[in-house]
Scaffold this active site. Structure first.
Site, PDB file in Angstrom:
ATOM      1  N   ARG A  87      -0.817  15.411  -1.649  1.00 17.40           N
ATOM      2  CA  ARG A  87      -2.232  15.032  -1.681  1.00 17.40           C
ATOM      3  C   ARG A  87      -3.037  16.305  -1.817  1.00 17.40           C
ATOM      4  O   ARG A  87      -2.824  17.255  -1.074  1.00 17.40           O
ATOM      5  CB  ARG A  87      -2.625  14.342  -0.383  1.00 17.40           C
ATOM      6  CG  ARG A  87      -2.047  12.993  -0.213  1.00 17.40           C
ATOM      7  CD  ARG A  87      -2.099  12.603   1.223  1.00 17.40           C
ATOM      8  NE  ARG A  87      -3.450  12.198   1.621  1.00 17.40           N
ATOM      9  CZ  ARG A  87      -3.840  10.925   1.655  1.00 17.40           C
ATOM     10  NH1 ARG A  87      -3.008   9.994   1.314  1.00 17.40           N
ATOM     11  NH2 ARG A  87      -5.039  10.603   2.047  1.00 17.40           N
TER      12      ARG A  87
ATOM     13  N   ASP B 104      -1.568  -0.758   5.801  1.00 20.21           N
ATOM     14  CA  ASP B 104      -1.822  -0.287   7.153  1.00 20.21           C
ATOM     15  C   ASP B 104      -3.291  -0.019   7.421  1.00 20.21           C
ATOM     16  O   ASP B 104      -3.680   0.129   8.559  1.00 20.21           O
ATOM     17  CB  ASP B 104      -1.031   0.990   7.433  1.00 20.21           C
ATOM     18  CG  ASP B 104      -1.640   2.181   6.735  1.00 20.21           C
ATOM     19  OD1 ASP B 104      -2.090   2.007   5.594  1.00 20.21           O
ATOM     20  OD2 ASP B 104      -1.670   3.260   7.324  1.00 20.21           O
TER      21      ASP B 104
ATOM     22  N   GLU C  44      -7.422  15.837   8.058  1.00 14.15           N
ATOM     23  CA  GLU C  44      -8.225  16.822   8.761  1.00 14.15           C
ATOM     24  C   GLU C  44      -7.372  17.592   9.747  1.00 14.15           C
ATOM     25  O   GLU C  44      -7.407  18.823   9.800  1.00 14.15           O
ATOM     26  CB  GLU C  44      -9.353  16.122   9.515  1.00 14.15           C
ATOM     27  CG  GLU C  44     -10.438  15.612   8.617  1.00 14.15           C
ATOM     28  CD  GLU C  44     -11.663  15.210   9.405  1.00 14.15           C
ATOM     29  OE1 GLU C  44     -11.537  15.001  10.623  1.00 14.15           O
ATOM     30  OE2 GLU C  44     -12.736  15.137   8.799  1.00 14.15           O
TER      31      GLU C  44
ATOM     32  N   ARG D 244      -5.435   4.373  -7.783  1.00 11.59           N
ATOM     33  CA  ARG D 244      -6.887   4.457  -7.687  1.00 11.59           C
ATOM     34  C   ARG D 244      -7.513   3.072  -7.627  1.00 11.59           C
ATOM     35  O   ARG D 244      -8.540   2.814  -8.239  1.00 11.59           O
ATOM     36  CB  ARG D 244      -7.443   5.186  -8.915  1.00 11.59           C
ATOM     37  CG  ARG D 244      -7.100   6.644  -8.984  1.00 11.59           C
ATOM     38  CD  ARG D 244      -8.342   7.477  -8.845  1.00 11.59           C
ATOM     39  NE  ARG D 244      -8.065   8.879  -9.029  1.00 11.59           N
ATOM     40  CZ  ARG D 244      -7.919   9.722  -8.003  1.00 11.59           C
ATOM     41  NH1 ARG D 244      -8.006   9.291  -6.764  1.00 11.59           N
ATOM     42  NH2 ARG D 244      -7.695  11.000  -8.224  1.00 11.59           N
TER      43      ARG D 244
ATOM     44  N   LYS E 292      -7.195  -4.580  -5.188  1.00  8.90           N
ATOM     45  CA  LYS E 292      -5.900  -4.925  -4.600  1.00  8.90           C
ATOM     46  C   LYS E 292      -5.815  -6.416  -4.362  1.00  8.90           C
ATOM     47  O   LYS E 292      -4.833  -7.067  -4.702  1.00  8.90           O
ATOM     48  CB  LYS E 292      -5.726  -4.186  -3.268  1.00  8.90           C
ATOM     49  CG  LYS E 292      -5.473  -2.713  -3.391  1.00  8.90           C
ATOM     50  CD  LYS E 292      -5.284  -2.110  -2.007  1.00  8.90           C
ATOM     51  CE  LYS E 292      -4.971  -0.629  -2.091  1.00  8.90           C
ATOM     52  NZ  LYS E 292      -4.641  -0.062  -0.788  1.00  8.90           N
TER      53      LYS E 292
ATOM     54  N   ASP F  80       0.870  -1.152   0.000  1.00 12.36           N
ATOM     55  CA  ASP F  80       0.000   0.000   0.000  1.00 12.36           C
ATOM     56  C   ASP F  80       0.921   1.219   0.000  1.00 12.36           C
ATOM     57  O   ASP F  80       2.118   1.090   0.246  1.00 12.36           O
ATOM     58  CB  ASP F  80      -0.840  -0.059   1.276  1.00 12.36           C
ATOM     59  CG  ASP F  80      -1.714   1.152   1.423  1.00 12.36           C
ATOM     60  OD1 ASP F  80      -2.241   1.599   0.397  1.00 12.36           O
ATOM     61  OD2 ASP F  80      -1.859   1.635   2.546  1.00 12.36           O
TER      62      ASP F  80
ATOM     63  N   THR G 139      -0.124   4.864   1.164  1.00 11.93           N
ATOM     64  CA  THR G 139      -0.321   5.774   2.273  1.00 11.93           C
ATOM     65  C   THR G 139      -0.204   5.037   3.592  1.00 11.93           C
ATOM     66  O   THR G 139      -0.862   4.033   3.802  1.00 11.93           O
ATOM     67  CB  THR G 139      -1.718   6.410   2.174  1.00 11.93           C
ATOM     68  OG1 THR G 139      -1.874   6.862   0.852  1.00 11.93           O
ATOM     69  CG2 THR G 139      -1.849   7.535   3.140  1.00 11.93           C
TER      70      THR G 139
ATOM     71  N   LYS H 167     -15.352  19.899   1.204  1.00 11.10           N
ATOM     72  CA  LYS H 167     -13.927  19.628   1.063  1.00 11.10           C
ATOM     73  C   LYS H 167     -13.830  18.232   0.470  1.00 11.10           C
ATOM     74  O   LYS H 167     -14.522  17.321   0.902  1.00 11.10           O
ATOM     75  CB  LYS H 167     -13.300  19.638   2.464  1.00 11.10           C
ATOM     76  CG  LYS H 167     -11.879  19.218   2.552  1.00 11.10           C
ATOM     77  CD  LYS H 167     -11.460  19.162   4.007  1.00 11.10           C
ATOM     78  CE  LYS H 167     -11.802  17.807   4.597  1.00 11.10           C
ATOM     79  NZ  LYS H 167     -11.424  17.656   5.996  1.00 11.10           N
TER      80      LYS H 167
ATOM     81  N   ASP I 289      -4.520   6.212  -4.227  1.00  8.11           N
ATOM     82  CA  ASP I 289      -4.238   7.596  -4.571  1.00  8.11           C
ATOM     83  C   ASP I 289      -4.337   7.847  -6.062  1.00  8.11           C
ATOM     84  O   ASP I 289      -4.351   6.936  -6.863  1.00  8.11           O
ATOM     85  CB  ASP I 289      -2.832   7.945  -4.111  1.00  8.11           C
ATOM     86  CG  ASP I 289      -2.860   8.681  -2.806  1.00  8.11           C
ATOM     87  OD1 ASP I 289      -3.901   9.299  -2.536  1.00  8.11           O
ATOM     88  OD2 ASP I 289      -1.871   8.615  -2.076  1.00  8.11           O
TER      89      ASP I 289
END
Lengths: 368, 1500
Positions: free
Chosen positions: B800, B1029, B691, B1003, B1009, B420, B422, B757, B882
């Site tokens: 990002r 993770d 956030e 993506r 995956k 992965d 991130t 957002k 991502d």
């Protein structure tokens, strides 16, 4: 594997307030010990021609002398062997062997003359040898009752199952029970020295001291001591089928009678291989001057009781002196010499290899 | 106990006491919960809740009574155990028995009891912990005493009311009915459940929300209907039925889960819904997983072969016995004993019986102790992995966790890694980097410098004081900030004096204990330009507010700026807590009011008068509720912070009335204690790192979030002071919408505003198309355009991106939407879908405010780890959710993609296009790399290209990568991946992907995956490792052969699903390269040794059969025979299997090539089993025949002859182990000495113990007698040496003539450290480096030119193996140069980088300059050189370093290979697009024209 399930569950209810107010920080840092970090000091041999080479030479250098020593020792042992099976028509025992079976009660005697070329200086051991006799057969080996032989009265009256089908006859227990005892070697061997002057001198044969001391004194015991009347002790038992005499009549010497008869004890120690010899008698050295067995002609007188023809066995009589390493057997000496030479040879090969190829590693490494 | 009786008495005394039961119809779908106190009259079977599990947990498997049968039953599930028991029982049959039956049972009983004792102990531990947990206290309401009484957890039942206090742990799943919190909230920490440390809010059930007084259980008379217990932590549905018949829905927000901790809430009361084993926590708690490792699978094949060998041997013996019997005919010899019954067995019958006997005698061939030994060794291995300091992360105080205990050796055999991105490659520490507002970019250079500083700090070398000085300060306003920085650096320094920096870091983290709040994430240096604008803007607004001017007069760019920051501040779910009492949220209550929940509420609140009212405080002031004042607002108002007192006072005037009305306690009271101390230290508890990053960023611009309640958000703005935004709705983030929104009422304009957002791709589509007519529209269009540009730029830099947008709703629009929304909220059926649609309706026609770029920093050591894993021959694929650009850039940054290699980018929007693309790529690869097999193709990227490989003849590399791996990178996006994973295309996709060095899937969804992993695993038959993770990696982790979870910041789901849990990605290197290698080689060697040992021992008896008439007799005493494996020879191999290190950890890490050893299963290949068997048979021959001849024709008896053989066998076996042992620690010596001593001790004792026992061998005094014989010693001396001579000689020759890479590594180990380092650094630089001199070390390559050649040949043929490829190639070959020239030239350009340089080439100058430095130093050096404090930091810090490696490229360019190769000329992408209607396979060319941004952007 359970441990982790445990700890997983542990998380469920465990109160570990490791929060800000928690105070004590649980430090899970592993200890920095050589063991836990797998850094124990260690010897790390690397097997290459160069490193191994000395070992080969050393082994070679050690083994070859040992081998030579062993070989010489073995060669110094005198041994004489005579086959008296009686297969051959020419054999003196042919007649005895031809029509002999276990059922015969009358013994057959045959006389075999032989000649010793060398005098036997030290104590001479007299063996009988059997070939093709599978004393190591699985069922045979088991067919005994050690407890009975150890003098246990209960076992005497009621032999162990292992002895079947040689445990009892007509509900009378057999003593000693089992197939080993039943098939006991019962030839009688006598040795006469034919004096040059024509007389035949019987050679004194010691029949004690041929069994292991521990066997005679610990493992094998007569049911009640040694001094009491064995006939009475063995009352109610029967002799093994193939025996001519009951166990209490094996010898006249009470110290060598019954279960502690040494011939019997020797027989009960089952041989490892189908060709074997068993110690029969010892010819003690009389004095320092005369050889135990001088050169000359001898006569072996055999009471032929033991049939071996049914399984194509052979019977031998062996006279041998012994050395510190046992009986005559050149094998070990040869083996040592061979292995030593092979090692030496391989050492040379490795030396060549090392010389030709080994250098490159070292030089490469060192030149850096 | 006292309490027990007291309780019992209490229950008895009050007949209608707290346990009552009432009949209730059994329902299937739902659970009905009644309050227990309502039903207290009926005891026992009347309670409606009696069917539900009580809260007593019992995780033990056994009870005292059931232990034996149950445990045995479980153990007999293992086939081997059944087999051994069967054999043991066979001994009870007299005809076939070989051993004393009782004795034959011993090993099986021993093995079974060892396992049983282990199980028992574990069960006992479980029992103890259960007991501890069951006896924890909690407060349960007792009707008898009319108060809460203390009870044990185990006495809690469904339907009980329990009272929970702050910091208590929940004993069961509880429905929250009351909370001391004025908002009717209860905060919980779920760290024990999912590892998330942030606080989560739970709400009181709505019908109890308005309860004025304290909750009285006696008045409760509702019935709860809810789901059956299930393990979904994030779902709870049900409703509560009141007596009045009213139904209220229950959500997961109402449920408090067992195991969570109550925080920030004085007291809460709830009713137990699920208890004990039915709680979600317990249902989620499934034990460890069992996987079968590759090695074990391989071993099982050989166990099977052992069975075959066993049967053949038995059959042979049986036939032999039959013949032996037959030769005697009817004339039975005296030694052929009749059966006990006296019957004569026919040869055939005895042969059959003998067959069975032989199985018993030879049973040792199937190693009974192997399975137990393997388990023991694995447990030890796991222990050592746990104990490894290098795998311990000081920062988080966590170390590696092995959750699956039986696949440690698989770690040494991995071939593919799926990672992965991130949180795995990156830290998941989101750091605000830059932003664009209203089309203007603020590059935040100072911030970039600050981040660079952290990077340097990470590389320990940095002088600590210096960064205190150089750390960019905030502008004057933030003087305290810089003071704190100094402070921190000082504390850092002091820590460093005592210990490591990481220790200090950990301490600071633990003391704060808030997720996502490391200083790096928190202290954002604002861009001065933007800060000015914000100040400017807010002062203007303040001015306007003061003069009651409408806010709309504000210039739109300024208003955008302020809106941007407001959005950053409030459009999230961040909870604020104060530092002193860490988990006490800061309360800035201006009013109390729930979010809009009903239409009436809406109408009541949004009366026209108020909506139109210009007063900014009206909405607040008019809504004073009694309750809040009743409550006394214990933790209320803030007072202005010291430095902004002036502005505060200024601003407070208009709303002064309000504040006074709400602050009966003087403002200073609260301010002193919790608020005023340090405004900067407010803590933000965020659910996601993004956030937090945004909120911290906004705070840097003085827009701080100071409080959040369910109904309002308090924001402090410069000049304006604290503003309270009325929070009307929060439309949470979900992965389909990829955005979140909040609906608030703006306190200044009083407009209903939606702040959204979300991911740029989504938001940009939702932007209201600017109407180009007027200037505003044009400006808007320009903003959108520019923002898009900057977004692309950010993405290219690996940031990002998030877009911020807003929308102003008119009251009518809002009312209209609200109606539907409320309907959706209350719907019971399909609530989620309705809410989703409702959100979709709201989030349209947005007004773009700006965009942010957040940096997700790479974890420490990721590039180095990837590089070395790749050198180890591992294929690394990154599967990320991502976006493509971000992913590609991160991939460059972490050296997954090499600037020198070509990049194939697959983006297709239809199945056909995808097929076409794959086809083209395949052709391209073939054409490019296969056209000249003698040329550069053969020098295809060879991961193991190092001197070690050159002069190792076994060429492991070509075996490890049977398929040619080119210097190609493949990038594929989720949509294309979906097509490519289709059955029809997966082969092609795989063919393309496997020939690329690195694959990047962007993506991709979690399902994709796992599909990719499954595809590779099943089709390529390789060992796969998945590392991730987050929850989205769980499926992939579960599918892979080995799943690794990163115990990072994103919760525990991945860890829970994984086999191994690592604190950081870089630990993977040591885990695989060192521990994996060790575990594999240890276990492989041990298994082989086991087979050898048993075969050798059994063969001794087999040879003997030739001399005992195949009667099944054994010269080895049955005691020795049975305990030989179990005792005498067991320990040394366990020690060796646990401790042996073939190569040291350092060398393994520095020479990752050694890992190939495991990948190719070189320690344990099928032929090795047979080699070992042959060796075993040879050795047993020696061990048998030397004593045979030595004792031939002697008076030796069976067991006096067998005992030396046993001894010899033991010596030989131990010596054999010795030659195979690579490291001799004192443990090895001890274990061998112990083994020998044990054997002799046991033998002596055994032979002296009982003169008449142990039939039939009766070995009385045998050993004692043997020890007196010189012959025995002579035998002991010669036999082992003769037996091991061939093996020893072979090993020596192999070590010199054709050493394996591992052996070379071992030799390297022995060299002095500096020489070793020298060689290692040379080996790194060597390839492709012009600087590399001709080293004698390397010149050895010529020693094995044949192997080199062979390698080439093999790899070429291997590359043709792929059927697909071959056919394609065949099809194309006639066309070759011309057609492909014509066809492909459109697509591809020639690769100037088509060389066999290592990815590190560009560092060569640096490296070769410092050959003496170790590789660790190198990597640090690398970091430094890559990130110089250059002016243009923006590109350096985040994206890939710019390589300058022209010379090395030129140097290694194969001249004729290139000329033979098909020429490709530069493409024209337009033509391609028009032809294929795909944004096609596309090549970026980083090395010389590095601006890959441009290249990759053309894709979109």
């Amino acid at each position: 594997m359970m441990a982790s399930s445990y700890s997983a569950k542990d998380e469920d209810g465990h109160i570990t307030v490791s929060g800000p107010g928690g105070g004590t920080l649980r430090n899970k840092k592993p200890e920095n010990t050589a063991f836990k970090q797998q850094r124990l000091p260690a010897w790390q041999p690397i097997l290459t021609a160069g490193t191994v080479l000395p070992a080969f030479f050393i082994i070679g250098l050690i083994f070859i002398p040992i081998g030579i020593g062993l070989y010489v020792t073995s060669n110094n042992i005198k041994e004489f062997e005579i086959d008296y099976t009686g297969d051959d028509t020419s054999s003196p025992c042919y007649n005895c062997a031809k029509n002999f079976s276990w059922n015969n009660t009358k013994s057959c005697t045959c006389t075999i003359p032989f000649q010793l070329d060398q005098p036997y200086e030290s104590n001479v051991f007299m063996y009988y040898g059997l070939s093709n006799f599978y004393q190591n057969h699985r069922r045979y080996v088991k067919s005994r009752d050690d407890s009975q032989l150890n003098g246990n009265i209960d076992s005497l009256k009621k032999p162990s199952k292992e002895c079947e089908p040689y445990a009892s006859i007509d509900n009378k227990p057999i003593a000693p029970c089992g197939a080993i005892a039943n098939s006991m070697f019962n030839d009688t061997l006598k040795l006469f020295y034919n004096d040059p002057n024509g007389t035949s001198v019987p050679i004194p044969l010691t029949s004690t001291g041929i069994a292991w001391w521990t066997d005679k004194h610990v493992k094998f015991r007569n049911p009640v001591g040694t001094n009491s009347n064995l006939t009475a002790v063995f009352q109610g038992t029967v002799k093994p089928v193939n025996w001519h005499r009951p166990v209490y009549e094996l010898d006249t010497d009470p110290e060598n009678n019954g279960f502690i008869n040494e011939d019997f004890i020797v027989w009960m120690r089952t041989a490892a291989l189908p060709t074997f010899r068993k110690l029969y008698r010892i010819i003690q050295k009389k004095n320092n001057m005369a050889p135990t067995l001088p050169r000359g002609n001898y006569t072996l007188v055999v009471d032929y009781n033991y049939p071996v023809r049914s399984f194509e066995g052979r019977k031998r009589m062996i006279l041998s002196t012994i050395s510190w390493m046992g009986g005559k057997n050149p094998f070990l000496g040869i083996a040592y010499i061979t292995v030593g030479s092979v090692c030496f040879f391989l050492g040379v090969v490795l030396l060549v290899i090392h010389h030709k190829y080994g250098n490159r590693n070292n030089s490469a490494n060192i030149s850096n | 106990m006292a309490r027990h009786s007291e309780e019992d008495a209490g229950m008895a005394k009050a007949p209608p006491a707290a346990r009552q039961r009432k009949k209730k119809p059994k329902e299937n779908k739902t659970r009905t919960v009644h309050a227990n106190i309502l039903h207290d009259c009926a005891k026992g079977d009347e309670n409606p809740n009696r069917h539900y599990a009580n809260n007593k947990i019992k995780t033990t498997k056994y009870t005292v009574l059931s232990f034996l049968p149950k445990n045995l039953f479980e153990q007999f599930h293992r086939f081997a155990n059944v087999y051994f028991v069967f054999i043991a029982l066979l001994n009870f049959v007299p005809v076939v028995n070989a051993f004393q039956p009782e004795l034959a049972l011993a090993p099986v009983v021993f093995i079974l009891s060892v396992t049983a004792i282990k199980d028992l102990w574990e069960d006992y531990r479980r029992h103890r912990s259960d007991k501890e947990i069951n006896h924890m206290d909690c407060l349960v309401y007792s009707r008898a005493e009319r108060r809460y009484v203390e009870k044990y957890w185990k006495e809690v039942r469904v339907g009980d009311f329990i009272r929970l206090r702050c910091n208590e742990i929940l004993p069961a799943d509880v429905l929250l009915l009351s909370s001391s919190d004025p908002d009717r909230l209860c905060h919980i920490e779920t760290a024990t459940l999912d590892g998330e440390t942030n606080l989560k809010q739970r709400q009181v059930v709505r019908s109890f929300y308005d309860l004025d007084c304290e909750f009285d259980p006696l008045k409760y008379n509702s019935i709860i209907e809810c789901e059956k217990p299930n393990n979904d932590l994030n779902r709870f549905r049900g409703y509560i039925i009141h007596r009045s018949g009213r139904r209220d829905a229950l959500y997961k927000e109402n449920l408090l889960l067992r195991g969570c901790t109550i925080r920030n809430t004085e007291e809460a009361v709830g009713i137990v819904i699920y208890a004990g084993h039915e709680t979600k926590a317990m249902l989620n708690n499934n034990g460890p997983r069992y996987k079968r490792s590759k090695l074990e699978r391989q071993m099982n094949v050989d166990v099977f072969w052992c069975v075959i060998i066993l049967l053949v041997m038995c059959l042979f013996a049986a036939v032999g016995h039959g013949l032996w019997m037959f030769q005697y005919g009817d004339n039975r010899p005296v030694f052929d004993v009749l059966s006990p019954e006296g019957t004569n067995l026919s040869p055939i019958m005895s042969a059959i019986y003998l067959f069975l006997t032989m199985i018993i005698v030879f049973q040792v061939l199937i190693p009974i102790s192997l399975f137990v030994s393997i388990e023991i060794v694995k447990i030890c291995q796991v222990y050592f992995i746990h104990q490894d300091m290098d795998l311990y992360d000081e920062e988080t105080d966590s170390h590696l966790q092995c959750r699956a205990l039986n696949i440690t050796e698989d770690l040494g055999q991995m071939q593919y890694i799926f990672s992965d991105k991130t949180g795995t490659l990156t830290e998941n520490k989101m750091v605000f980097r830059r932003c664009t507002v209203a089309g203007v970019e603020y590059s935040h250079d100072a911030n970039a410098r600050r981040l660079a500083m952290y990077q340097e700090m990470d590389s320990e070398e940095e002088e600590c004081m210096s960064h205190g000085g150089t750390l960019p300060r905030r502008d004057s306003v933030t003087s305290h900030q810089s003071a704190r920085v100094v402070l921190r650096s000082q504390s850092t320094k002091s820590h460093r004096r005592t210990g490591s920096r990481a220790e200090a870091k950990r301490a600071s983290i633990l003391s704060k204990h808030t997720a996502f709040s490391s200083p790096m994430e928190k202290d954002i240096t604002p861009d001065p330009k933007l800060l000015d604008k914000v100040n400017d803007c807010s002062s203007q607004m303040d001015f306007m507010r003061f003069h009651s001017q409408p806010m709309s007069q504000l210039p739109s760019d300024l208003s955008d700026i302020i809106d941007f920051f407001i959005a950053l501040t409030i459009c999230n779910t961040v909870v604020v807590s104060s530092p002193n009492q860490p988990r006490h949220k800061v309360r800035m209550r201006f009013e109390l009011k729930s979010p809009v929940k009903t239409i009436e509420d809406f109408i009541k609140r949004f009366t026209p008068s108020r909506l139109t009212s210009g007063s900014n405080s009206s909405s607040s002031s008019s809504l004073i509720t009694n309750r809040s004042s009743n409550k006394g607002c214990s933790s209320l108002l803030s007072s202005p912070s010291a430095e902004s007192t002036l502005t505060k006072l200024h601003e407070e005037q208009p709303s002064g009335g309000l504040e006074q009305a709400f602050s009966p306690i003087p403002p200073s009271y609260d301010g002193k204690t919790s608020w005023n101390l340090d405004e900067g230290e407010l803590r933000y508890e965020a659910e996601s790192p993004d956030e937090a990053a945004l909120v911290y960023a906004a705070r840097a611009y003085k827009c701080s979030l100071v409080g959040r309640l369910p109904d309002q958000v308090i924001v402090e703005l410069p000049h304006l002071g604290k503003l309270s935004f009325e929070l009307l709705h929060t439309l949470g983030f979900d992965s389909t919408r990829k955005r979140m929104s909040v609906v608030v009422r703006h306190p200044l304009t009083d407009q209903i505003t939606v702040y959204t957002k979300g991911a740029d791709s989504v938001i940009m589509d939702l932007i209201k198309p600017p109407d180009t007519g007027n200037s505003k529209g044009k400006r808007q269009k320009k903003i959108v355009c520019r923002t898009q540009h900057y977004l692309n730029l950010y993405a290219a830099n690996g940031l990002r991106t998030l877009c911020i947008a807003k929308k102003i709703l008119s009251k009518e629009e809002y009312a209209c939407w609200l109606q539907r929304h409320l309907a959706a909220e209350t719907a019971i059926q399909g609530r989620e879908e309705l809410l989703f649609e409702s959100a979709l309706q709201l989030e349209t026609n947005l007004h773009l405010l700006g965009a942010t770029g957040i940096e997700d920093r790479l974890q420490d050591g990721v590039p180095e780890t990837i590089a070395s894993l790749r050198k180890a021959g591992l294929q690394i694929w990154v599967l990320t959710g991502d976006k493509q650009e971000t992913a590609v850039n991160i991939a460059y940054a972490c050296k997954l993609l090499d600037p020198e290699e070509e990049l194939l980018t697959l983006n297709a929007d239809s199945q056909e296009a995808c097929a076409l693309l794959l086809e083209e790529s395949l052709h391209y690869i073939q054409a490019k790399f296969l056209c000249s097999p003698s040329g550069p193709t053969t020098k295809s990227f060879n991961t193991n290209f190092s001197p070690f490989d050159i002069y190792s003849s076994s060429s492991p590399s070509s075996q490890s990568t049977p398929f040619l791996v080119h210097r190609l990178g493949l990038v594929i996006d989720g949509r294309t991946l979906a097509y490519a994973l289709d059955k029809s295309l997966e082969d092609k996709f795989l063919a393309v992907a496997r020939s690329c060095r690195s694959v990047l899937c962007c993506r991709s969804t979690p399902l994709q995956k796992s599909m990719v992993v499954k595809l590779v695993r099943n089709k390529l038959k390789v060992m796969t490792l998945a590392i991730g993770d987050g929850a989205n990696d769980v499926s992939m982790i579960q599918v892979a052969d080995v799943g690794v979870g990163i115990s990072g910041q994103e919760g525990m789901q991945a860890v829970m699903a994984s086999d191994f849990a690592l604190p950081r990605f870089r630990y993977l290197q040591k885990l695989l390269l060192v521990h994996g290698h060790w575990c594999y080689s240890r276990l492989a060697n041990m298994i082989l040794y086991f087979f050898y040992k048993n075969a050798m021992f059994v063969a001794l008896i087999f040879w003997y059969q030739f001399y005992c008439g195949f009667s099944g007799s054994a010269m080895i005493d049955q005691w020795y025979l049975i305990f030989f494996n179990l005792m005498f020879s067991a320990f040394p191999q366990l020690i060796t299997g646990t401790l042996d290190k073939d190569v040291s950890a350092e060398t393994l890490q520095q020479l990752p090539q050694l890992y190939v050893n495991g990948q190719n299963s070189e320690e344990y290949k099928p032929y090795m089993f047979w080699m070992n068997m042959i060796d075993a048979f040879y050795q047993s021959l020696v061990c048998f025949f030397i004593p045979y001849f030595a004792y031939a024709d002697s008076d030796v008896d069976l067991f006096t002859w067998g005992t030396p053989i046993t001894t010899l066998a033991l010596f030989t076996i131990l010596l054999h182990l010795g030659t195979e042992t690579k490291t001799w620690t004192w443990m090895n010596w001890m274990s061998i000495a112990f083994s020998i001593a044990l054997f002799f001790t046991v033998a002596l004792c055994y032979n002296a113990s009982c003169p008449a026992c142990y039939s039939p061998s009766n070995p009385y005094w045998t050993m004692q007698r043997l020890l007196q014989e010189p012959l025995f010693y002579l035998l002991c001396f010669i036999t082992p040496i003769a037996a091991l001579l061939p093996r020893f000689f072979y090993r020596a020759c192999q070590g010199t003539l054709f050493p394996s890479p591992v052996q070379l590594g071992r030799q390297l180990d022995k060299l002095p450290a500096d020489i070793r380092r020298n060689i290692l650094s040379l080996s790194r630089v060597k390839v492709g480096s012009p600087l590399c001199p001709k080293l004698p070390f390397l010149s050895l390559a010529k020693a094995s030119p044949k192997s080199y050649y062979k390698k080439d040949g093999r790899s070429v043929s291997g590359s043709k193996q792929g059927p697909l490829l071959q056919t394609d190639e065949a099809k194309r070959s006639p066309l070759q140069p011309t057609d492909s020239d014509m066809h492909l030239s459109d697509l591809y350009t020639p690769a100037p980088s088509e060389v066999d340089t290592l990815p590190y080439t560009k560092d060569n100058p640096a490296l070769s300059g410092e050959l003496q430095t170790s590789s660790a130093a190198d990597s640090e050096h690398l970091n430094k050189t890559i990130e110089p404090s250059d002016v243009n930091l923006s590109s350096c810090v985040t994206s890939t370093p710019l390589p300058a490696q022209a010379d090395s490229v030129q140097l290694s360019m194969p001249p004729d290979g290139a000329s033979q190769c098909v020429r490709y000329t530069r493409n024209s992408e337009e033509r391609l697009k028009s032809e294929h209607a795909v944004s096609s396979a596309h090549r970026t060319e980083p090395p010389t024209e590095r601006p890959l941004q441009a290249a990759s952007f053309s894709l979109n």
